[in-house]
Scaffold this motif. Structure first.
Motif, PDB file in Angstrom:
ATOM      1  N   LEU A  40      26.653   8.657   9.853  1.00 54.97           N
ATOM      2  CA  LEU A  40      26.274   9.094   8.504  1.00 54.97           C
ATOM      3  C   LEU A  40      24.952   9.849   8.503  1.00 54.97           C
ATOM      4  O   LEU A  40      24.787  10.808   7.728  1.00 54.97           O
ATOM      5  N   PHE A  41      24.024   9.455   9.351  1.00 50.55           N
ATOM      6  CA  PHE A  41      22.696  10.068   9.359  1.00 50.55           C
ATOM      7  C   PHE A  41      22.550  10.948  10.597  1.00 50.55           C
ATOM      8  O   PHE A  41      23.029  10.602  11.680  1.00 50.55           O
ATOM      9  N   GLU A  42      21.877  12.078  10.385  1.00 49.33           N
ATOM     10  CA  GLU A  42      21.698  13.032  11.478  1.00 49.33           C
ATOM     11  C   GLU A  42      20.565  12.554  12.383  1.00 49.33           C
ATOM     12  O   GLU A  42      19.381  12.698  12.076  1.00 49.33           O
ATOM     13  N   THR A  43      20.956  11.966  13.503  1.00 54.11           N
ATOM     14  CA  THR A  43      20.011  11.432  14.480  1.00 54.11           C
ATOM     15  C   THR A  43      20.299  12.064  15.840  1.00 54.11           C
ATOM     16  O   THR A  43      21.336  12.710  16.028  1.00 54.11           O
ATOM     17  N   PRO A  44      19.393  11.890  16.813  1.00 53.79           N
ATOM     18  CA  PRO A  44      19.677  12.426  18.168  1.00 53.79           C
ATOM     19  C   PRO A  44      20.900  11.805  18.830  1.00 53.79           C
ATOM     20  O   PRO A  44      21.435  12.366  19.779  1.00 53.79           O
ATOM     21  N   PHE A  45      21.338  10.618  18.312  1.00 51.07           N
ATOM     22  CA  PHE A  45      22.503   9.954  18.917  1.00 51.07           C
ATOM     23  C   PHE A  45      23.818  10.448  18.322  1.00 51.07           C
ATOM     24  O   PHE A  45      24.884  10.051  18.795  1.00 51.07           O
ATOM     25  N   ASN A  47      25.329  13.599  18.051  1.00 51.13           N
ATOM     26  CA  ASN A  47      26.163  14.495  18.863  1.00 51.13           C
ATOM     27  C   ASN A  47      26.756  13.804  20.087  1.00 51.13           C
ATOM     28  O   ASN A  47      27.960  13.968  20.367  1.00 51.13           O
ATOM     29  N   PRO A  48      25.960  13.022  20.869  1.00 51.00           N
ATOM     30  CA  PRO A  48      26.592  12.289  21.981  1.00 51.00           C
ATOM     31  C   PRO A  48      27.672  11.320  21.511  1.00 51.00           C
ATOM     32  O   PRO A  48      28.695  11.161  22.184  1.00 51.00           O
ATOM     33  N   LEU A  49      27.441  10.687  20.350  1.00 54.90           N
ATOM     34  CA  LEU A  49      28.444   9.766  19.818  1.00 54.90           C
ATOM     35  C   LEU A  49      29.720  10.513  19.430  1.00 54.90           C
ATOM     36  O   LEU A  49      30.838  10.036  19.683  1.00 54.90           O
ATOM     37  N   LEU A  50      29.567  11.693  18.828  1.00 50.65           N
ATOM     38  CA  LEU A  50      30.745  12.504  18.488  1.00 50.65           C
ATOM     39  C   LEU A  50      31.511  12.905  19.737  1.00 50.65           C
ATOM     40  O   LEU A  50      32.759  12.865  19.764  1.00 50.65           O
ATOM     41  N   LYS A 130      33.348  16.306  12.174  1.00 51.08           N
ATOM     42  CA  LYS A 130      33.732  17.429  13.029  1.00 51.08           C
ATOM     43  C   LYS A 130      34.032  18.665  12.184  1.00 51.08           C
ATOM     44  O   LYS A 130      33.633  19.788  12.532  1.00 51.08           O
ATOM     45  N   GLU A 131      34.743  18.451  11.068  1.00 52.65           N
ATOM     46  CA  GLU A 131      35.029  19.582  10.186  1.00 52.65           C
ATOM     47  C   GLU A 131      33.742  20.149   9.588  1.00 52.65           C
ATOM     48  O   GLU A 131      33.571  21.372   9.500  1.00 52.65           O
ATOM     49  N   VAL A 132      32.831  19.229   9.188  1.00 48.63           N
ATOM     50  CA  VAL A 132      31.545  19.693   8.630  1.00 48.63           C
ATOM     51  C   VAL A 132      30.753  20.462   9.675  1.00 48.63           C
ATOM     52  O   VAL A 132      30.145  21.504   9.379  1.00 48.63           O
ATOM     53  N   VAL A 133      30.772  19.958  10.919  1.00 48.26           N
ATOM     54  CA  VAL A 133      30.058  20.654  11.998  1.00 48.26           C
ATOM     55  C   VAL A 133      30.662  22.039  12.227  1.00 48.26           C
ATOM     56  O   VAL A 133      29.941  23.035  12.388  1.00 48.26           O
ATOM     57  N   MET A 134      32.009  22.101  12.225  1.00 50.14           N
ATOM     58  CA  MET A 134      32.670  23.398  12.415  1.00 50.14           C
ATOM     59  C   MET A 134      32.338  24.348  11.269  1.00 50.14           C
ATOM     60  O   MET A 134      32.043  25.534  11.490  1.00 50.14           O
TER      61      MET A 134
END
Length: 248
Positions: A40-45, A47-50, A130-134
């Motif tokens: 839910l929160f944009e953290t350094p973890f 992207n690796p979690l995704l 993933k859709e939001v990132v895209m």
């Protein structure tokens, strides 16, 4: 009867190892909640979690996750079935151990249902993120293209302004050249007129020269005639006054 029921309850709870099941269910639920918070929160973890979740959706990890979800669902259905079975079996019983066993199965069923809900939530969050990132990457790419287009348009406007200035300068140069060309044409016309006049004068001079040549020729012929007559006269005179003629 009551002691037998208590022994049965203790035996059943020890058989399913209630402490370990509840501890495992809480561990799974807390781990899922931590994953949801990290998503839910944009953290350094994030992207690796995704990326890790992407790996869990292909090949053997996907099969393991589906097996885990199916196991949770079966265990939850078993506990729900146990709850209904206990309610039907001990409907007239007032023993507290039955209530403990019923509460245990209900609690485990709630925990497993909550874990399944969190698992579905993680799956949905992963897909939506993933859709939001895209979409975000698409928007960033569109912004970059728009910025490049604006820079290109700005550069094109500057080039167009430079071209306009060059065109204006060239028009001025063309006007000046046309004026110079007109002046030169007038000068050429004047020179042509002078050349025509000089040509006429030259023709007059040539005619005069021809006339003088003719006149000179006539004079030469006249002088030659005069000379011939003069020489003839001199011959007659010299013959007349010759000593031989007079016998001197």
């Amino acid at each position: 009867m009551s002691s037998a029921t208590n022994q049965l309850t203790v035996l059943t709870i020890s058989q399913f190892d209630s402490h370990n099941i509840i501890h495992l269910s809480f561990t799974i639920a807390f781990a899922q909640m931590i994953i949801i918070i990290l998503l839910l929160f944009e953290t350094p973890f994030r992207n690796p979690l995704l990326l890790r979740l992407d790996q869990f959706k292909i090949g053997k990890p996907q099969l393991a996750v589906k097996s885990f979800a199916a196991t949770l669902f079966v265990a939850m259905m078993y506990n729900i079935y146990s709850v209904f079975e206990l309610r039907r079996r001990f409907v007239d019983a007032v023993d507290s151990s039955n209530h403990i066993l019923l509460a245990y199965h209900m609690f485990v069923a709630y925990l497993m249902g909550f874990s399944l809900f969190l698992l579905v939530t993680i799956n949905s969050l992963h897909r939506y993120i993933k859709e939001v990132v895209m979409v975000t990457e698409t928007i960033r790419a569109a912004k970059k293209q728009n910025q490049a287009y604006e820079n290109c348009m700005k550069k094109s406007a500057e080039e167009a302004e430079t071209i306009r200035k060059d065109i204006s300068r060239l028009k001025t140069d063309i006007t000046n050249l046309e004026s110079e060309c007109s002046m030169k044409e007038q000068a050429v016309q004047l020179l042509r007129a002078e050349s025509s006049t000089l040509k006429d004068r030259l023709e007059g001079c040539l005619e005069e020269y021809d006339r003088l040549l003719t006149y000179n020729k006539d004079l030469k012929e006249q002088l030659q005639g005069v000379n011939e007559r003069s020489s003839h006269s001199d011959g007659i005179i010299s013959a007349f006054f010759s000593w031989d003629r007079w016998g001197l």
